[in-house]
Design a protein around this motif. Structure first.
Motif, short mmCIF file in Angstrom:
data_model
loop_
_atom_site.label_atom_id
_atom_site.label_comp_id
_atom_site.label_asym_id
_atom_site.label_seq_id
_atom_site.Cartn_x
_atom_site.Cartn_y
_atom_site.Cartn_z
N PHE A 29 0.80 -1.24 0.00
CA PHE A 29 0.00 0.00 0.00
C PHE A 29 0.83 1.28 0.00
CE2 PHE A 29 -2.33 -3.18 2.63
CZ PHE A 29 -3.23 -3.58 1.65
N THR A 30 2.15 1.15 0.03
CA THR A 30 2.96 2.36 0.02
C THR A 30 3.49 2.56 -1.39
OG1 THR A 30 4.91 1.11 0.63
CG2 THR A 30 3.65 2.08 2.43
N GLY A 31 3.67 3.78 -1.78
CA GLY A 31 4.22 4.05 -3.09
C GLY A 31 5.68 3.65 -3.14
N SER A 79 9.21 5.65 -2.98
CA SER A 79 10.09 6.26 -3.98
C SER A 79 11.43 6.65 -3.39
CB SER A 79 9.40 7.49 -4.56
OG SER A 79 8.98 8.35 -3.53
N PRO A 106 17.05 15.66 1.40
CA PRO A 106 16.18 16.84 1.51
C PRO A 106 16.43 17.63 2.79
CG PRO A 106 14.89 14.90 0.85
CD PRO A 106 16.26 14.41 1.25
N ARG A 156 19.43 19.74 2.16
CA ARG A 156 19.08 20.88 1.30
C ARG A 156 18.38 21.98 2.11
NH1 ARG A 156 18.71 21.26 -4.08
NH2 ARG A 156 18.73 19.01 -4.32
N ALA A 184 3.94 16.65 13.90
CA ALA A 184 3.62 17.97 13.35
C ALA A 184 4.37 19.01 14.17
CB ALA A 184 2.12 18.22 13.42
N THR A 226 11.18 20.94 0.71
CA THR A 226 12.57 20.60 0.36
C THR A 226 12.51 19.38 -0.55
OG1 THR A 226 14.79 20.13 1.17
CG2 THR A 226 12.97 19.17 2.43
N PHE A 227 13.63 19.00 -1.14
CA PHE A 227 13.59 17.90 -2.11
C PHE A 227 14.98 17.33 -2.33
CE2 PHE A 227 14.59 21.72 -4.43
CZ PHE A 227 15.48 21.33 -5.41
N THR A 230 12.36 13.54 -5.62
CA THR A 230 11.40 13.30 -4.55
C THR A 230 11.37 14.56 -3.70
OG1 THR A 230 13.14 12.22 -3.29
CG2 THR A 230 11.56 10.79 -4.37
N TRP A 282 9.56 16.76 -0.32
CA TRP A 282 8.73 16.81 0.88
C TRP A 282 7.70 17.90 0.59
CZ3 TRP A 282 11.82 16.26 6.08
CH2 TRP A 282 12.67 15.14 6.00
N ILE A 293 2.06 18.31 8.61
CA ILE A 293 3.31 17.59 8.37
C ILE A 293 3.49 17.46 6.87
CG2 ILE A 293 3.42 16.26 10.52
CD1 ILE A 293 2.36 13.87 8.94
N THR A 294 4.71 17.12 6.46
CA THR A 294 4.96 16.98 5.03
C THR A 294 4.84 15.52 4.64
OG1 THR A 294 7.32 16.74 5.43
CG2 THR A 294 6.52 18.96 4.96
N MET A 320 6.04 12.72 1.36
CA MET A 320 7.03 12.61 0.31
C MET A 320 6.40 12.08 -0.99
SD MET A 320 10.93 11.33 0.58
CE MET A 320 10.74 11.20 2.29
N PHE A 321 6.61 12.82 -2.08
CA PHE A 321 6.08 12.41 -3.38
C PHE A 321 7.11 12.70 -4.47
CE2 PHE A 321 2.06 13.15 -1.08
CZ PHE A 321 1.39 11.96 -1.37
N LEU A 322 6.93 12.03 -5.61
CA LEU A 322 7.74 12.34 -6.79
C LEU A 322 7.25 13.65 -7.41
CD1 LEU A 322 7.63 8.85 -8.56
CD2 LEU A 322 9.67 9.92 -7.58
N ILE A 363 -0.88 4.39 -1.94
CA ILE A 363 -0.37 5.75 -2.09
C ILE A 363 0.15 5.95 -3.51
CG2 ILE A 363 1.32 7.44 -1.23
CD1 ILE A 363 0.99 6.12 1.52
#
Lengths: 302, 385, 310
Positions: B131-133, B135, B145, B148, B246, C228-229, C245, C247, C255-256, C258-260, C287
Motif C-alpha cells: 500500500f505504500t508508493g 520512492s 532533503p 538541502r 507535526a 525541500t527535495f 522526490t 517533501w 506535516i509533510t 514525500m512524493f515524486l 499511495i
C-alpha cells in the motif's frame, strides 16, 4: 543504597489475532490506561523503554513507528530492547537508580498472528548449522518434552505454538513517588536474568540452570505465588523445579511472543495489589527451550 | 550519576566492506577480546554482556544475543540486546553504563556490531510494505532533503560538505582500523564524484562496513586497578522524538538539543566549545557535521558551517571533530555509534595512537538514528569526577 | 468494523554468510561425507563444533574426527512440516550424539514413527549433491554406517548462502486503511489531533506529539508546497534517474509527505514551488495511486510560509 522501585500501574491486552489495528492503534489505549490509572501523562515519565521484535512485525524498525503511541514530545528519555518487554523492565529498574529519574513507562507489543511464528522463531538459532534446516519452534519444544519423558517425568503433550497478538504497559516509580501514586505499590525486591549456550545439544534440556541462578540472585525465597512465562506447558515443570516451588500458587501463561514476559509482571502485580499474593515471582523467558530466563521478586507493602 | 563508571577497555575490529575471514561471532570476538586485553581482564571477570545492533534483518538472525552467548562469554550471566536504530551504538553504551552506575554490576562488556556483507543495507532499509508508493532509496534519499533545507536555512555554500568529506578521510589515514583509506582525496575529487542524491555526492556519503566495537565499563574500585588509564563517564543522555510529528524540526532536532543540554549539565559543561577538547559525532553524510555543530551548541544556529570553513573542526583546529575519520570512513551501522563513544574514550585516555589529539581532558561521543529523532551521548573525562 | 486492508507481504533475501575456520571445517567435512567436531576445554567433543567454548568461552581449535553413526538422545515427531524443512511429509527431528562426540547434532531422522525412540542407533544419509552446507547431511536413518573417516579434511568452506523467506499478511491498521480507501476514491483525507489541532496526512490513528488518538477527518485539496527535495541519480525499481522526490506540505496539513515531482525538469524544482497531484487512471487503495506531483503554475510560496514544516 539502591532505590526501591515499585510497579504502580499496568494494563494489558491479548487476542488470538488482532483483525484491524496496527501497533500504534493497539498500544495507545493500553498505555493510556496504565498511565491514567495513576493520573500520569507522558510528560510525568522519567524514562520510557520498550521491547519488541521487527521479525514478528514483518518489517525493520517496528519500534520506531510504535513510538507514535507514546506522545514523545517534548522529546523523551527513551530506549528499546529487541527482546521481551520484561528485559526492558530490567533496564528501567536500573535507570531508576539515577537521582532525578523517578518514574518509568515500560511497554511491549507484538502482532505475530500476521506471520509464521513457528518459522520466524527459527531465525533465533545458529545461522550456519541449525537455522538452514528450518526447525520449527514447536518441534524444538518437543525435543525438550521428550528429554523430560525419558527421565521419567510425566509431561503433557506439546500443543501448537501459542500465537497471540497483544500489548502491555507497566508503570514503575521509586520510593515515596510510588507511595504517592498508589496505595498499593508492588515492590520489586530483586531482579536478575541469565543466559545459557545456544547449542541445544550442549544443554541439558530437562533443567534450567539460568532460572536457578537468576532466582538465587533475585532472592526468590519465601514465595507464596509464581507467575511463570511458559511458552509450552511442559516447561512449567522445568521452571517449578528450578525455582524450588512446592505448594505455592502457580500461574503459567505464554502470552504474545515478546509481550508474554512483561505481562507476567502485570499479572503478579495485579494479584499482589488485590491481596491474592504477598510475595511472588514474576518470570520471563527468551529463546528456544528456555535458553534465557529472568526472575523478579515482587512484594506488597510489608 | 549514582555510582561512578569508567571505560577501562576499548576494542575494535578492522573495518572493511567484507570481513569474510570470520563468522558473525568471530567478528564480535575480535573487538571484545581486544577490549578485554586493554582492560587486563578475561571472560570470567565480566559480570554482564550488552550487545547492540541495527535491525535483525541486516544479518537475518533474530535476537542474535541468543546465538552469541558463548562467543561473548555470557553463558551463566545476564545478556541484553539494545536496538534503537542508528543511534544504537550510543544508546547501548548508555544503557550498559546504567548497569554499573545502579550498582547491579561491576564489570560490563558492551559490544556493538554489523556484518553488512551478509546482506545489503539498502535492501533492508528499503523493504516496501504493501500500500505504500515507495520512492525513497536508502538513507541518502531520506536525508538529502534535510541537508538541502539546512543549506537554505543557513545560507551555507556548497563547498562545506566537500571540506568535511576531505577532512574525515584525511583523519582516517591516521586510524589503523578505518575502512576507507583515500590518501589522494581532495576537494576536487569529492566535487567530481557522482552526485547520488543531490545535494549528496558519492564521496560525501559513508561506506557500508563490516565491523564490531567493544568497550569494558567498570565501577570505580575496578577502574582504579586496571592496567591502562580509565576514561571516566561524566554524563550520559538519551532523547527521542517521533518520526512524523507535526511541528518537529528535522534539520535541528529538539531531541538532539535537549540530549546535549542534559549531558552537558551532568558533566558540568557550560560552554561546550570551550569545555570539550574534541568530539566524535555521528556524521554519515558530510553535511551533518555543520548541522550537528549547531544542534550540539558548538555554534549559533546558522553558523555551524563557518566552523568547517575556518578549519575549527579539523585535526589541528580548536574543536577537532572525528579525529578517527568518523562514520564517513567506517560505517558498521549498529556499531557506528559505539565507535564514536569508544573513540571519545580513547582520546581522554591518551590511547588514540596516531589520531590522538593533544591534551584531551574531556570529549563527547554522539550518535543519532531513525529520521534524526533518536539521540545518545556521553561525555568522558581523564579526571575522576 | 472498518474496511481494513490486508495484503500479502514477504521478507525475502539470500544471505551470504562467511563461516570462519571452525564452522568452515565442519561444513567441508559434510561435503566429504564425514563429521568433524572440536574438542572443548573440558575434553568433551562438540558436534556441531562451537567456535568458542560453551563454558569458558576460550577459542576452540582442536578438530576431531567422529563417526557418521550415533545415537538419538532425544527426538520429536513433526506432524506438520513447514517450508524449508528436510521433508515435506511427517518426520522425526532428533538430537543425535555421534560416536566419538559428547553433544547432540540436530537433524531429521527418516524412520517410521513407531520405530523412533531415544537410544536408537542411526547413521548419516548424505545428499547426492553436496555444496558444503548443513543440508549436505540429508538426514539420519536407522542402523550402523561407515564409522569414522580419517585423514585431512578438504579446504574449509568460506561462504554459505542462506535463503530466508518469511510470509506475512500485512494490514496497515484502521486509520491508514481509511486513508487508503479515500485515495482509492481520488481524495486525500487527513486527521486532526483533538489536543493540538494539528492535521496529519497520511493519518496513523494517533498524534505522535500528543500521544492521543485522532479521529476527526477532513478532506484536503491535494495541492501543496515543496518544502525541500532531493534529485536522485541512482537507479530505483521502476524509476529512471534523475528523478525528484520532494517533501510536500499539503495545504491544510501540518506535516509533510514525500512524493515524486514530474512534468518538470529536475533543475527547475525549487523550495516553495506550488504543486498538484496527478492521479492514476485506475485508482487503488495505495499511495502509489497518486502517481506524482507536478507544478500547479501558482506563484511560489514565500519561505516564511513553509519554513516551519521541514
Amino acid at each position: 543504597m539502591r532505590r526501591d522501585v515499585a510497579i504502580v500501574s499496568w494494563a494489558s491486552f491479548e487476542t488470538p489475532s488482532e483483525p484491524a489495528r496496527n501497533e500504534v492503534e493497539m498500544l495507545l489505549p493500553v498505555i493510556q490506561e496504565a498511565l491514567g490509572k495513576v493520573g500520569l501523562s507522558q510528560r510525568d515519565i522519567g524514562f520510557t523503554v520498550s521491547g519488541s521484535s521487527d521479525y514478528l512485525q514483518g518489517f525493520p524498525f517496528a519500534f520506531v513507528g510504535a513510538l507514535d503511541a507514546v506522545g514523545a514530545w517534548p522529546p523523551i528519555r527513551e530506549s528499546h530492547v529487541e527482546m521481551d518487554g520484561a528485559f526492558a523492565l530490567y533496564e528501567a529498574v536500573n535507570v531508576l537508580q539515577e537521582e532525578g529519574i523517578d518514574t518509568a513507562l515500560v511497554y511491549a507489543f507484538a502482532r505475530p498472528s500476521r506471520g509464521e511464528l513457528d518459522r520466524t522463531l527459527t531465525l533465533q538459532l545458529d545461522p550456519y548449522v541449525v537455522a538452514p534446516l528450518w526447525p520449527d519452534a514447536r518441534s524444538l519444544a518437543g525435543l525438550q518434552a521428550q528429554a523430560l519423558k525419558d527421565k521419567g517425568v510425566d509431561v503433557p503433550d506439546v500443543p501448537p505454538t501459542h500465537v497471540a497478538d497483544g500489548a502491555v504497559a507497566v508503570v514503575l516509580a521509586v520510593g515515596d513517588r510510588a507511595r504517592a501514586l498508589t496505595g498499593n505499590p508492588v515492590w520489586i525486591r530483586g531482579i536478575d536474568h541469565r543466559i545459557e549456550p545456544p547449542a541445544l545439544g550442549v544443554r541439558d534440556l530437562t533443567v534450567s540452570p539460568s532460572t536457578e541462578t537468576a532466582a538465587k540472585v533475585a532472592g526468590a525465597s519465601g514465595l507464596d505465588a509464581a507467575y511463570l512465562h511458559v511458552p509450552y506447558p511442559h516447561q512449567e515443570l522445568v521452571l517449578r523445579h528450578a525455582l524450588g516451588l512446592n505448594g505455592q500458587t502457580v500461574d503459567a501463561a505464554a502470552g504474545p511472543t515478546m509481550v508474554g514476559g512483561l505481562e507476567r509482571f502485570a499479572a503478579a502485580a495485579a494479584a499482589i495489589s488485590a491481596g491474592r499474593a504477598k510475595r511472588a515471582v514474576a518470570h520471563a523467558t527468551s529463546g528456544p527451550c528456555l535458553q534465557q530466563n529472568l526472575v523478579a521478586v515482587l512484594e506488597g507493602a510489608s | 550519576m549514582s555510582n561512578r563508571v569508567a571505560v577501562v577497555g576499548v576494542g575494535q575490529t578492522k573495518y572493511a566492506a567484507k570481513r569474510q575471514d570470520v563468522s558473525m561471532a568471530g567478528l564480535l570476538r575480535e573487538a571484545a577480546k581486544r577490549a578485554l586485553d586493554d582492560a587486563g581482564m578475561g571472560w570470567s571477570d565480566i559480570d554482564a554482556v550488552v550487545i547492540g545492533k541495527a535491525p535483525d534483518m541486516f544479518e537475518g538472525v533474530m535476537m542474535p544475543e541468543l546465538y552469541l552467548a558463548d562467543a561473548l562469554g555470557a553463558v551463566g550471566k545476564p545478556m541484553l540486546r539494545v536496538h534503537t536504530a542508528g543511534s544504537v551504538g550510543g544508546s547501548t553504551g548508555v544503557m550498559a553504563s546504567h548497569l554499573v552506575s545502579s550498582g547491579a554490576h561491576k564489570r560490563v562488556l558492551v559490544v556493538c556490531f554489523e556484518k553488512q556483507s551478509e546482506s545489503n543495507a539498502t535492501w533492508a532499509l528499503s523493504i516496501r510494505l504493501p500500500f505504500t508508493g515507495g520512492s525513497v532509496t536508502g538513507a541518502g534519499g531520506y536525508f538529502a532533503p534535510v541537508i538541502r533545507a539546512y543549506m537554505r536555512r543557513a545560507n551555507a555554500p556548497d563547498h562545506i560538505g566537500i571540506k568535511v568529506a576531505v577532512k574525515d578521510r584525511l583523519n582516517a589515514l591516521r586510524n589503523q582500523y578505518a575502512h576507507l583509506k583515500l590518501p589522494d582525496i581532495s576537494e576536487e575529487t569529492v566535487r567530481e564524484s557522482p552526485m547520488l542524491w543531490d545535494p549528496i555526492r558519492y564521496l560525501e556519503t559513508c561506506p557500508s562496513s563490516d565491523g564490531a566495537c567493544a568497550v569494558v565499563l567498570a565501577d570505580e574500585d575496578t577502574a582504579q586497578g586496571t592496567p591502562n588509564r580509565p576514561a571516566w563517564i561524566l554524563g550520559t543522555a538519551l532523547r527521542s522524538e517521533p518520526t512524523m510529528g507535526a511541528g518537529r524540526d528535522t534539520v535541528n532536532p529538539h531531541a538532539g538539543r535537549d540530549c546535549a543540554k542534559d549531558v552537558y549539565a551532568q558533566a558540568g559543561i557550560t560552554d561546550p566549545r570551550q569545555d570539550l577538547d574534541c568530539a566524535e559525532i555521528y556524521v554519515p553524510f558530510s553535511w551533518y557535521e555543520p548541522m550537528w555543530m549547531e544542534n550540539l551548541g558548538f555554534a549559533e544556529e546558522g553558523a555551524g558551517w563557518k566552523m568547517v570553513d575556518d578549519g575549527s573542526t579539523s585535526f589541528d583546529g580548536d574543536m577537532p571533530i572525528n579525529p578517527s575519520g568518523g562514520v564517513l570512513s567506517s560505517n558498521p551501522i549498529g556499531a557506528s555509534g559505539m565507535c564514536r563513544f569508544a573513540e571519545a574514550a580513547l582520546q581522554v585516555r591518551g590511547m588514540a595512537g596516531e589520531h590522538q589529539v593533544d591534551g584531551v581532558r574531556r570529549a563527547l561521543g554522539h550518535a543519532y538514528g531513525g529520521g534524526a529523532q533518536f539521540f545518545a551521548m556521553w561525555v568522558v573525562g581523564s579526571e575522576k569526577p | 468494523m472498518t474496511d481494513v486492508l490486508v495484503a500479502d507481504h514477504a521478507i525475502e533475501y539470500t544471505y551470504t554468510r562467511s563461516t570462519g575456520p571452525i564452522i568452515g571445517a565442519f561444513l567441508a567435512g559434510l561435503r566429504d561425507k564425514r563429521f568433524v567436531g572440536v574438542r572443548a576445554s573440558d575434553g568433551r567433543v562438540l558436534v556441531p563444533p562451537a567456535e568458542y567454548d560453551p563454558v569458558t568461552s576460550d577459542d576452540l581449535t582442536e578438530l576431531v574426527d567422529v563417526a557418521d553413526t550415533g545415537v538419538v538422545t532425544t527426538w520429536t515427531w513433526n506432524d506438520d512440516p513447514v517450508a524449508g524443512q528436510p521433508f515435506d511429509r511427517p518426520f522425526a527431528w532428533a538430537l543425535v550424539k555421534l560416536d566419538g562426540a559428547d553433544t547432540g547434532l540436530l537433524a531429521a531422522v527418516d524412520v517410521p514413527r513407531d520405530e523412533m525412540r531415544t537410544g536408537l542407533r542411526v547413521h548419516a544419509r548424505w545428499a547426492d549433491e553436496r555444496v558444503g552446507a548443513i543440508t549436505d547431511l540429508a538426514c539420519f536413518t536407522a542402523g550402523e554406517g561407515e564409522g569414522v573417516t580419517q585423514g585431512t579434511v578438504g579446504e574449509p568452506v568460506a561462504i554459505v548462502e542462506t535463503p530466508i523467506r518469511l510470509d506475512f499478511s500485512y494490514t496497515p491498521g484502521v486509520a491508514a486503511s481509511r486513508f487508503l480507501r479515500s485515495v482509492e476514491k481520488g481524495e486525500i483525507v487527513g486527521q486532526r489531533c483533538p489536543k493540538c489541532q494539528k492535521v496529519y496526512v497520511p493519518p496513523r490513528g494517533a498524534c505522535s506529539m500528543c500521544g492521543v488518538a485522532t479521529d476527526e477527518e477532513l478532506t484536503l485539496s491535494g495541492k501543496g508546497t515543496v518544502t525541500t527535495f532531493c534529485i536522485t541519480n541512482v537507479p530505483s525499481p521502476g524509476l529512471d534517474p534523475p528523478y525528484v522526490t520532494a517533501w510536500i506540505r499539503l495545504d491544510g496539513a501540518d506535516i509533510t509527505s514525500m512524493f515524486l515531482i514530474q512534468e518538470c525538469d529536475p533543475k527547475d524544482v525549487r523550495l516553495g514551488m506550488r504543486v498538484e497531484p496527478v492521479w492514476a487512471e485506475d485508482k487503488q487503495p495505495n499511495i502509489g495511486s497518486i502517481k506524482y506531483y507536478r507544478p500547479s503554475g501558482e506563484p511560489d510560496a514565500p519561505y516564511d510560509d513553509y519554513k516551519e514544516y521541514i
